[in-house]
Scaffold this active site. Structure first.
Site, mmCIF file in Angstrom:
data_model
loop_
_atom_site.group_PDB
_atom_site.id
_atom_site.type_symbol
_atom_site.label_atom_id
_atom_site.label_comp_id
_atom_site.label_asym_id
_atom_site.label_seq_id
_atom_site.Cartn_x
_atom_site.Cartn_y
_atom_site.Cartn_z
ATOM 1 N N ASP A 1 17.091 24.061 -11.482
ATOM 2 C CA ASP A 1 17.953 23.879 -10.309
ATOM 3 C C ASP A 1 17.278 23.021 -9.229
ATOM 4 O OD1 ASP A 1 20.577 24.807 -10.272
ATOM 5 O OD2 ASP A 1 19.974 26.899 -10.012
ATOM 6 N N LYS B 1 28.571 27.542 -17.205
ATOM 7 C CA LYS B 1 27.236 27.061 -17.566
ATOM 8 C C LYS B 1 26.885 27.486 -18.994
ATOM 9 C CE LYS B 1 25.820 26.845 -12.740
ATOM 10 N NZ LYS B 1 25.047 27.367 -11.593
ATOM 11 N N GLN C 1 21.546 32.357 -10.264
ATOM 12 C CA GLN C 1 22.792 31.971 -9.589
ATOM 13 C C GLN C 1 22.777 32.478 -8.153
ATOM 14 O OE1 GLN C 1 25.072 29.943 -10.919
ATOM 15 N NE2 GLN C 1 26.288 29.969 -9.058
#
Ligand code: GUN
Length: 286
Positions: A119, A52, A96
């Site tokens: 997200d 990422k 994460q």
């Protein structure tokens, strides 16, 4: 058989975003910023976060990696999220998952400002997706849909079977497939570990989305001739990374299929970059 090349498609998306980011930077005096929070040292999560951060570098997005130890206290992690919410240089926040044992992830996700929730895991964005309202769409499901779009594989009026009901993939993917549009408008069935006659359900599908997390769980006998297969699984085995579908077994039977690796994985990261640019634009217009 058409190989749905997520690696090449994601590279094309990143190249488009790079130009967009350069223009935005010129117009606003700074580039979009993404905060990536990686708690602990889970090796798989470290790999994903590295990819990422690398994608941010490639597209001109400023990334800030924050790596608290696995034994950080819940309240300290919550304080970190509040700081990032308040930081005007941070357009997007990503935590994460999974978090280490002992940390409660939902109350962390609930604290992320929905406008920075790239997200799409905050309940506000989950609800907006469900209601067909604009908002952030989770990157993996959005990556699946975008890949189909780039190959002109419309789901309109087709039978789609989603195998897996996770909050990160299965459920939001089913929601996206039910939205109106050429890459929605599907008749959606969601299967899971308690589904009876799963093979019979999957055999009905024009589009199969596999997100179970079991290596080669979906076999050739379970898919109909000419189906489109999107394999979201990434499973580490002794023989390397394999998907949730038996690629070799079904490749001559299906109309199109994603490889693993090189399918949905890179698309997820490309869509994260796109969501971050979307967050920046909205932030600048506020
Ligand atoms: N873990 C597995 N997939 C994802 C994802 O898309 N985002 C985050 N933050 N964690 C994940």
């Amino acid at each position: 058989m058409i190989l749905l090349d997520g690696k090449a498609t994601a590279a094309a998306i990143r190249a488009e975003l790079k130009d967009e980011v350069a223009a935005l930077r010129a117009a606003h005096g700074r580039a979009p910023g993404l905060a990536v929070v990686l708690v602990g040292e889970d090796p798989a999560s470290q790999v994903y976060v590295r990819m990422k951060v690398k994608a941010c570098e490639e597209t001109g997005i400023v990334s800030r990696k924050i790596t608290p130890p696995a034994d950080i206290r819940q309240e300290d992690l919550e304080a970190l999220i509040r700081e990032l919410d308040a930081d005007s240089d941070v357009d997007g926040i990503l935590v994460q998952l999974p978090l280490p044992l002992g940390l409660e992830s939902q109350s962390i996700l609930d604290l992320i400002d929905p406008c920075k929730d790239v997200d799409g895991f905050h309940p506000v964005n989950v609800g907006r997706l469900s209601a067909g309202l604009p908002g952030f769409k989770p990157c993996t499901p959005a990556g699946c849909i975008e890949l189909l779009r780039r190959y002109n594989l419309s789901t309109r009026g087709k039978k789609a079977v989603v195998v897996g009901r996770s909050n990160i993939v299965g459920k939001p993917l089913a929601s996206l497939l039910m939205l109106s549009g050429d890459y929605g408008d599907a008749t959606v069935t969601v299967c899971h570990s308690r589904t009876r006659n799963l093979a019979d359900e999957v055999r009905q599908a024009d589009f199969v989305f596999a997100a179970i997390g079991r290596p080669r769980f979906i076999t050739a006998d379970m898919v109909k001739d000419g189906a489109v297969v999107v394999d979201v699984g990434i499973n580490r085995t002794e023989t390397g990374l394999v998907g949730d579908c038996d690629f070799e077994g079904m490749k001559d039977k299906v109309a199109a299929i994603t490889p693993v690796p090189g399918g949905i994985g890179p698309m997820t990261i490309a869509l994260l970059m796109r969501n971050t640019v979307q967050a920046f634009r909205a932030h600048m217009e506020k």
